[in-house]
Design a protein around this motif. Sequence first.
Motif, PDB file in Angstrom:
ATOM      1  N   GLU A 206       0.643  -1.067   0.070  1.00  0.00           N
ATOM      2  CA  GLU A 206       0.093  -0.053   0.236  1.00  0.00           C
ATOM      3  C   GLU A 206       0.833   1.285  -0.042  1.00  0.00           C
ATOM      4  OE1 GLU A 206      -3.195   0.099   2.733  1.00  0.00           O
ATOM      5  OE2 GLU A 206      -4.055  -1.706   1.713  1.00  0.00           O
ATOM      6  N   GLN A 207       0.580   2.146  -1.021  1.00  0.00           N
ATOM      7  CA  GLN A 207       1.659   3.322  -1.218  1.00  0.00           C
ATOM      8  C   GLN A 207       1.807   4.240   0.119  1.00  0.00           C
ATOM      9  OE1 GLN A 207       0.490   6.432  -3.974  1.00  0.00           O
ATOM     10  NE2 GLN A 207       2.467   5.983  -4.969  1.00  0.00           N
ATOM     11  N   GLU A 208       0.378   4.210   0.900  1.00  0.00           N
ATOM     12  CA  GLU A 208       0.587   5.205   2.147  1.00  0.00           C
ATOM     13  C   GLU A 208       1.655   4.389   3.143  1.00  0.00           C
ATOM     14  OE1 GLU A 208      -3.649   3.388   2.318  1.00  0.00           O
ATOM     15  OE2 GLU A 208      -1.969   4.014   0.647  1.00  0.00           O
ATOM     16  N   GLY A 321      17.391   7.498   4.390  1.00  0.00           N
ATOM     17  CA  GLY A 321      17.043   7.182   5.753  1.00  0.00           C
ATOM     18  C   GLY A 321      15.418   7.608   5.997  1.00  0.00           C
ATOM     19  N   VAL A 322      14.742   8.686   5.476  1.00  0.00           N
ATOM     20  CA  VAL A 322      13.444   8.855   5.490  1.00  0.00           C
ATOM     21  C   VAL A 322      12.697   7.896   4.957  1.00  0.00           C
ATOM     22  CG1 VAL A 322      11.593  10.705   5.216  1.00  0.00           C
ATOM     23  CG2 VAL A 322      14.121  11.231   6.297  1.00  0.00           C
ATOM     24  N   VAL A 323      13.057   8.013   3.582  1.00  0.00           N
ATOM     25  CA  VAL A 323      12.036   6.906   2.837  1.00  0.00           C
ATOM     26  C   VAL A 323      12.129   5.623   3.174  1.00  0.00           C
ATOM     27  CG1 VAL A 323      11.670   6.211   0.723  1.00  0.00           C
ATOM     28  CG2 VAL A 323      11.765   8.474   0.994  1.00  0.00           C
ATOM     29  N   SER A 324      13.217   5.019   3.577  1.00  0.00           N
ATOM     30  CA  SER A 324      13.529   3.628   3.915  1.00  0.00           C
ATOM     31  C   SER A 324      12.645   3.327   5.181  1.00  0.00           C
ATOM     32  CB  SER A 324      14.709   3.249   4.373  1.00  0.00           C
ATOM     33  OG  SER A 324      15.275   3.759   5.590  1.00  0.00           O
ATOM     34  N   GLU A 325      12.128   4.377   5.828  1.00  0.00           N
ATOM     35  CA  GLU A 325      11.490   4.107   7.234  1.00  0.00           C
ATOM     36  C   GLU A 325       9.861   4.113   6.594  1.00  0.00           C
ATOM     37  OE1 GLU A 325      12.014   3.290  10.128  1.00  0.00           O
ATOM     38  OE2 GLU A 325      14.066   3.420  10.016  1.00  0.00           O
ATOM     39  N   GLY A 326       9.598   4.611   5.469  1.00  0.00           N
ATOM     40  CA  GLY A 326       8.213   4.896   5.131  1.00  0.00           C
ATOM     41  C   GLY A 326       7.708   6.138   5.776  1.00  0.00           C
ATOM     42  N   ARG A 327       6.304   6.071   5.798  1.00  0.00           N
ATOM     43  CA  ARG A 327       5.748   7.344   6.527  1.00  0.00           C
ATOM     44  C   ARG A 327       6.269   7.218   8.006  1.00  0.00           C
ATOM     45  NH1 ARG A 327      -0.450   7.225   6.566  1.00  0.00           N
ATOM     46  NH2 ARG A 327      -0.077   8.491   8.590  1.00  0.00           N
ATOM     47  N   THR A 328       6.115   8.273   8.658  1.00  0.00           N
ATOM     48  CA  THR A 328       6.253   8.408  10.176  1.00  0.00           C
ATOM     49  C   THR A 328       5.480   7.288  10.777  1.00  0.00           C
ATOM     50  OG1 THR A 328       6.776  10.579   9.980  1.00  0.00           O
ATOM     51  CG2 THR A 328       6.328   9.773  12.161  1.00  0.00           C
ATOM     52  N   LYS A 329       5.999   6.652  11.571  1.00  0.00           N
ATOM     53  CA  LYS A 329       5.231   5.556  12.356  1.00  0.00           C
ATOM     54  C   LYS A 329       4.376   6.142  13.346  1.00  0.00           C
ATOM     55  CE  LYS A 329       8.450   1.736  11.591  1.00  0.00           C
ATOM     56  NZ  LYS A 329       9.593   2.379  10.930  1.00  0.00           N
ATOM     57  N   ASP A 330       3.082   6.009  13.351  1.00  0.00           N
ATOM     58  CA  ASP A 330       2.028   6.434  14.322  1.00  0.00           C
ATOM     59  C   ASP A 330       0.890   5.469  14.301  1.00  0.00           C
ATOM     60  OD1 ASP A 330       0.576   6.660  11.985  1.00  0.00           O
ATOM     61  OD2 ASP A 330       1.009   8.792  11.826  1.00  0.00           O
TER      62      ASP A 330
END
Length: 362
Positions: A206-208, A321-330
Amino acid sequence: MTKTLLVTSTEEGTGKTAVSIALGMLAKERGLDVGYMKPKGTRLRSRVGKTLDEDPMLARELLEMDAEMHELEPVVYSPTFIEQVIRGQEDSSDLQTQVKEHFETLAAGRDLMIVEGGGSLTTGGIVDLTDADIAELLDAEVVLLGGYDTPADIDGVLAAARQLDDRLAGVLFNAVTDDAFDSLETDAVPFLESKGISVHGALPREQELAGITVEDLADELGAEILTNAATDEYVERFSVGAMGRDAALRHFRRTRDAAVITGGDRSEVQTAALQAPGIECLILTGGHRPTGAVVGKAEEKGVPILLLQTDTLTAIDRAEGVVSEGRTKDAETVERMQELLASHADVDGLIGVQSGSDSDDE
């Protein structure tokens, strides 16, 4: 008896945090008392040894745990810590004892302990605390997360399975594209099962969950946005504009959902990027502002331009580093992962309960 499930992966960036916490939340819905631990803190914001990993903080909040951070994350696996290990300033036996003691405190009275692996399967080898080592130390069953694009990816799964040996409870594939699903289900899954390796499910991409919006990327990088273009498109990968215009254009046309990183003074590369349909934004480095013609073309195409003061190599490192994590985990990320697991994975098999057991009274 407390059941312990360690979530590890064939490589970094496979969604261990979201899967770990989501499994814990699903287990709680089934009436289990759930605890969480991440023995090696790896998602750190700086080199400072006392910096805390963000994943245990999120787990503590969502699983409503009353535990101290040093219990949830005994080993802060920072660059400073690694340097200390190499210099002989850390003792592996002491660290293993700390992990074991904190685990026992957290697990007391629990039905299920979720243990999140750190980095990749081999992270922690310098102190004998790889995920395989931790599984032995904590008597844990292991679920292995893996990606799948082509049959060649099964090599990594088999290599990991050999390392984990009889600790491996099964494999869970994550972020599988529509194009890869048929091959996975028809060929890869039967092959793994013929090798005695259980597959507990395959979660669709899923893209998001796989990427980050341009707006969030700009915020994470501290970038200045130079255009009025929309910033709600997702970026999943980067392309570096370090070649000539013609080569750059050929390269950019082969990618999608990408951001181009190039010097702010490379107008020919910027122009080439704006001609490629799969480029979602430009990240310009060195503090050099683009020409008015480039800004105008970007706004016409609806492609945002982000400006950074750092050099290109630093920008690449930070952005990846930012994109490898995907969106901020929440909480929203975990909630969506719960839905995916419930629809596409054998959750009851993973957490060790039988369907309907949450409704049984003791």
